[in-house]
Write a protein that holds these residues in place. Structure first.
Motif, PDB file in Angstrom:
ATOM      1  N   ILE A  30       0.861  -1.283   0.012  1.00  0.00           N
ATOM      2  CA  ILE A  30      -0.156  -0.013  -0.005  1.00  0.00           C
ATOM      3  C   ILE A  30       0.846   1.199  -0.131  1.00  0.00           C
ATOM      4  O   ILE A  30       0.565   2.273  -0.717  1.00  0.00           O
ATOM      5  N   GLU A  31       1.915   1.437   0.937  1.00  0.00           N
ATOM      6  CA  GLU A  31       2.844   2.319   0.900  1.00  0.00           C
ATOM      7  C   GLU A  31       3.613   2.538  -0.563  1.00  0.00           C
ATOM      8  O   GLU A  31       3.720   3.746  -1.078  1.00  0.00           O
ATOM      9  N   LEU A  32       4.107   1.391  -1.004  1.00  0.00           N
ATOM     10  CA  LEU A  32       4.720   1.481  -2.380  1.00  0.00           C
ATOM     11  C   LEU A  32       3.818   2.317  -3.424  1.00  0.00           C
ATOM     12  O   LEU A  32       4.291   3.106  -4.032  1.00  0.00           O
ATOM     13  N   GLU A  33       2.688   1.786  -3.355  1.00  0.00           N
ATOM     14  CA  GLU A  33       1.630   2.284  -4.495  1.00  0.00           C
ATOM     15  C   GLU A  33       1.441   3.663  -4.355  1.00  0.00           C
ATOM     16  O   GLU A  33       1.272   4.424  -5.105  1.00  0.00           O
ATOM     17  N   SER A  34       1.185   3.901  -3.097  1.00  0.00           N
ATOM     18  CA  SER A  34       0.797   5.337  -2.521  1.00  0.00           C
ATOM     19  C   SER A  34       2.092   6.373  -3.094  1.00  0.00           C
ATOM     20  O   SER A  34       1.809   7.385  -3.613  1.00  0.00           O
ATOM     21  N   ARG A  35       3.029   6.090  -2.489  1.00  0.00           N
ATOM     22  CA  ARG A  35       4.267   6.720  -3.013  1.00  0.00           C
ATOM     23  C   ARG A  35       4.518   6.671  -4.556  1.00  0.00           C
ATOM     24  O   ARG A  35       4.768   7.961  -5.205  1.00  0.00           O
ATOM     25  N   PHE A  36       4.142   6.009  -5.337  1.00  0.00           N
ATOM     26  CA  PHE A  36       4.485   5.996  -6.465  1.00  0.00           C
ATOM     27  C   PHE A  36       3.121   6.967  -7.147  1.00  0.00           C
ATOM     28  O   PHE A  36       3.406   7.591  -8.329  1.00  0.00           O
ATOM     29  N   SER A  37       2.005   6.930  -6.547  1.00  0.00           N
ATOM     30  CA  SER A  37       1.002   7.840  -7.147  1.00  0.00           C
ATOM     31  C   SER A  37       1.315   8.985  -6.850  1.00  0.00           C
ATOM     32  O   SER A  37       1.081  10.131  -7.553  1.00  0.00           O
ATOM     33  N   GLU A  38       2.149   9.435  -5.898  1.00  0.00           N
ATOM     34  CA  GLU A  38       2.505  10.785  -5.586  1.00  0.00           C
ATOM     35  C   GLU A  38       3.470  11.462  -6.433  1.00  0.00           C
ATOM     36  O   GLU A  38       3.505  12.274  -7.138  1.00  0.00           O
ATOM     37  N   LEU A  39       4.333  10.178  -6.892  1.00  0.00           N
ATOM     38  CA  LEU A  39       5.505  10.589  -7.660  1.00  0.00           C
ATOM     39  C   LEU A  39       5.030  10.780  -9.295  1.00  0.00           C
ATOM     40  O   LEU A  39       5.542  11.847  -9.757  1.00  0.00           O
ATOM     41  N   THR A  40       3.937  10.088  -9.675  1.00  0.00           N
ATOM     42  CA  THR A  40       3.525  10.063 -11.090  1.00  0.00           C
ATOM     43  C   THR A  40       2.230  11.026 -11.246  1.00  0.00           C
ATOM     44  O   THR A  40       1.791  11.343 -12.251  1.00  0.00           O
ATOM     45  N   GLY A  41       1.547  11.147 -10.155  1.00  0.00           N
ATOM     46  CA  GLY A  41       0.316  11.705 -10.233  1.00  0.00           C
ATOM     47  C   GLY A  41      -0.864  10.923 -10.867  1.00  0.00           C
ATOM     48  O   GLY A  41      -2.096  11.496 -11.185  1.00  0.00           O
ATOM     49  N   LEU A  42      -0.579   9.534 -11.209  1.00  0.00           N
ATOM     50  CA  LEU A  42      -1.607   8.422 -11.574  1.00  0.00           C
ATOM     51  C   LEU A  42      -1.788   7.341 -10.576  1.00  0.00           C
ATOM     52  O   LEU A  42      -1.232   7.341  -9.548  1.00  0.00           O
ATOM     53  N   HIS A  43      -2.714   6.547 -10.841  1.00  0.00           N
ATOM     54  CA  HIS A  43      -3.054   5.238 -10.043  1.00  0.00           C
ATOM     55  C   HIS A  43      -2.095   4.309 -10.328  1.00  0.00           C
ATOM     56  O   HIS A  43      -1.924   3.780 -11.357  1.00  0.00           O
ATOM     57  N   ALA A  44      -1.520   3.905  -9.324  1.00  0.00           N
ATOM     58  CA  ALA A  44      -0.391   3.058  -9.189  1.00  0.00           C
ATOM     59  C   ALA A  44      -0.793   1.408  -8.923  1.00  0.00           C
ATOM     60  O   ALA A  44      -1.476   1.355  -7.863  1.00  0.00           O
ATOM     61  N   VAL A  45      -0.423   0.508  -9.562  1.00  0.00           N
ATOM     62  CA  VAL A  45      -0.543  -1.009  -9.212  1.00  0.00           C
ATOM     63  C   VAL A  45       0.694  -1.651  -9.228  1.00  0.00           C
ATOM     64  O   VAL A  45       1.368  -1.673 -10.255  1.00  0.00           O
ATOM     65  N   ALA A  46       1.265  -1.999  -7.988  1.00  0.00           N
ATOM     66  CA  ALA A  46       2.329  -2.878  -8.080  1.00  0.00           C
ATOM     67  C   ALA A  46       2.346  -4.292  -8.552  1.00  0.00           C
ATOM     68  O   ALA A  46       1.284  -4.772  -7.947  1.00  0.00           O
ATOM     69  N   VAL A  47       3.216  -4.688  -9.170  1.00  0.00           N
ATOM     70  CA  VAL A  47       3.219  -6.134  -9.813  1.00  0.00           C
ATOM     71  C   VAL A  47       4.500  -6.854  -9.722  1.00  0.00           C
ATOM     72  O   VAL A  47       5.388  -6.420  -9.053  1.00  0.00           O
ATOM     73  N   SER A  48       4.788  -7.938 -10.268  1.00  0.00           N
ATOM     74  CA  SER A  48       5.780  -8.900  -9.861  1.00  0.00           C
ATOM     75  C   SER A  48       7.096  -8.415 -10.754  1.00  0.00           C
ATOM     76  O   SER A  48       8.287  -8.521 -10.250  1.00  0.00           O
ATOM     77  N   ASN A  49       6.760  -7.994 -11.932  1.00  0.00           N
ATOM     78  CA  ASN A  49       8.157  -7.305 -12.574  1.00  0.00           C
ATOM     79  C   ASN A  49       7.444  -6.462 -13.820  1.00  0.00           C
ATOM     80  O   ASN A  49       6.274  -6.442 -13.921  1.00  0.00           O
TER      81      ASN A  49
END
Length: 397
Positions: free
Chosen positions: A45-64
């Motif tokens: 959850i934290e990783l996706e949140s930080r990526f959303s802040e970085l990009t301004g988009l909705h982020a979905v973490a995946v395996s690769n």
């Protein structure tokens, strides 16, 4: 040409290795202590949140990164047998998900300003296909070795012809085009945290999307496409094909720690590339990859072009010479249209990409390289040039 270098590295100098912050162990321990050893949990959850802040988009973490590309393609609902445009100068991972879906790639050559997909060739191709009423379903653009493509032109072209756009930013985390992050211009953006990338979790990837609905669909697909249970019994119900593309909380924790030093790591990578260039500026025929204007090139890898007529040794022989000195280097990607797997597919142009592959060399670029290691690499490149020139002079006598 075969000759041995005068010295070998004290320990092998690899192309691009992980650079830890020193805080990863405590982050992993925190996950272990919490018992969130899973594909769900606070670290993701934290990783996706930080990526959303970085990009301004909705982020979905995946395996690769390849999984991110596959899901990005799936979200566009591209029918088997359809075509998708892709640059030929890229790793096969960019294009393999198209083959998973029975989609036919059409390869486009590079332009020399950034080495990325040539927008002029793209526009001419789409114009021709529009006249024939056979436009492709999407365009994939790659930000090669950390340098953003010409996104103003490419996004305008795609909008003009109403063609979807996917950005492969696997090599370009932290790169920027006109102040905006690479990966945020299209219908989907993908990133990689592979072990050789600037930021790594020993794997992992990220998909960024402009809508919450698309992100929800992506999370559904990466979790085996499990349907809601109307009985509320937590049954495993499935009406669609799904995938197990979820990231682990352990990987997410490591990536979160490293994201905090992303800017520093980019500065270190750029410093290495420019130091190579400065230390070798008097060597003819050995030139740094262009740094195109209006963008921040992360120089994930320090890439140079070898002009054999001036440098006096071919790119291939230089790689072999450096390897004998325990220095890892490699060619620029072999164009996909020259690979057996993709040989049946159409390619628009190709001469530029073939030339960049034939002459391009990637030098050791780890952000934790020491000054001594960089100087050793430079000394062996100088030796290769000097000794080849001396042999040529003797042969001419």
């Amino acid at each position: 040409m075969e000759f041995q270098p005068s010295a070998r590295a004290q320990k092998r100098i690899h192309l691009s290795v992980p650079h830890q912050t020193g805080r990863e162990l405590s982050a992993v321990k925190e996950v272990l202590d919490s018992n969130w050893i899973s594909t769900v949990g606070p670290a993701i959850i934290e990783l996706e949140s930080r990526f959303s802040e970085l990009t301004g988009l909705h982020a979905v973490a995946v395996s690769n990164g390849t999984a991110a590309m596959h899901i990005g393609v799936k979200l566009l609902d591209i029918a088997p047998g359809s075509e998708v445009v892709c640059p030929t100068l890229t790793l096969a991972a960019t294009c393999n998900p198209l083959l998973y879906e029975g989609v036919r790639p059409v390869f486009i050559d590079s332009e020399r300003r950034s080495w990325n997909l040539d927008p002029n060739l793209l526009e001419a191709f789409l114009k021709k296909r529009a006249r024939a009423n056979s436009l492709p379903s999407a365009v994939i653009v790659v930000h090669l070795f950390g340098q953003p493509a010409e996104m103003d032109e490419i996004t305008q072209i795609c909008r003009r012809y109403e063609v979807a756009l996917i950005e492969d930013a696997a090599e370009a985390l932290g790169a920027r085009f006109r102040g905006r992050p690479a990966g945020v211009f299209g219908d989907a953006g993908i990133y990689s945290f592979n072990g050789n990338k600037i930021i790594t979790g020993a794997g992992g990837g990220m998909l960024v999307l402009p809508s919450a609905a698309a992100a929800d669909r992506a999370r559904f697909l990466i979790s085996q496409a499990r349907d809601a249970d109307p009985e509320g019994l937590n049954n495993y119900l499935h009406s669609s094909v799904g995938y197990n593309y979820r990231i682990s909380t352990l990987q997410a924790a490591v990536i979160c720690e490293q994201l905090g030093v992303l800017t520093e790591r980019i500065q270190q990578r750029r410093r290495i590339a420019f130091e190579y260039s400065e230390m070798l500026r008097d060597i003819p025929g050995f030139d740094l990859m262009p740094q195109a204007d209006s963008r921040l090139h992360t120089n994930w890898l320090s890439v140079f072009l070898v002009d054999q007529s001036q440098f006096l040794m071919s790119r291939s022989d230089l790689i072999k010479f450096l390897n004998a000195a325990d220095i890892e280097s490699r060619p620029v990607w072999r164009p996909l249209h020259k690979q057996e797997l993709f040989s049946e597919f159409e390619c628009v142009g190709g001469d530029v990409a073939e030339d960049l592959h034939a002459r391009g060399i990637c030098l050791p670029s780890s952000s934790n390289m020491t000054r001594d290691e960089r100087e050793f690499v430079v000394s062996r490149i100088r030796e290769a040039h000097a000794r080849t020139g001396a042999i040529g002079a003797i042969g001419a006598m």
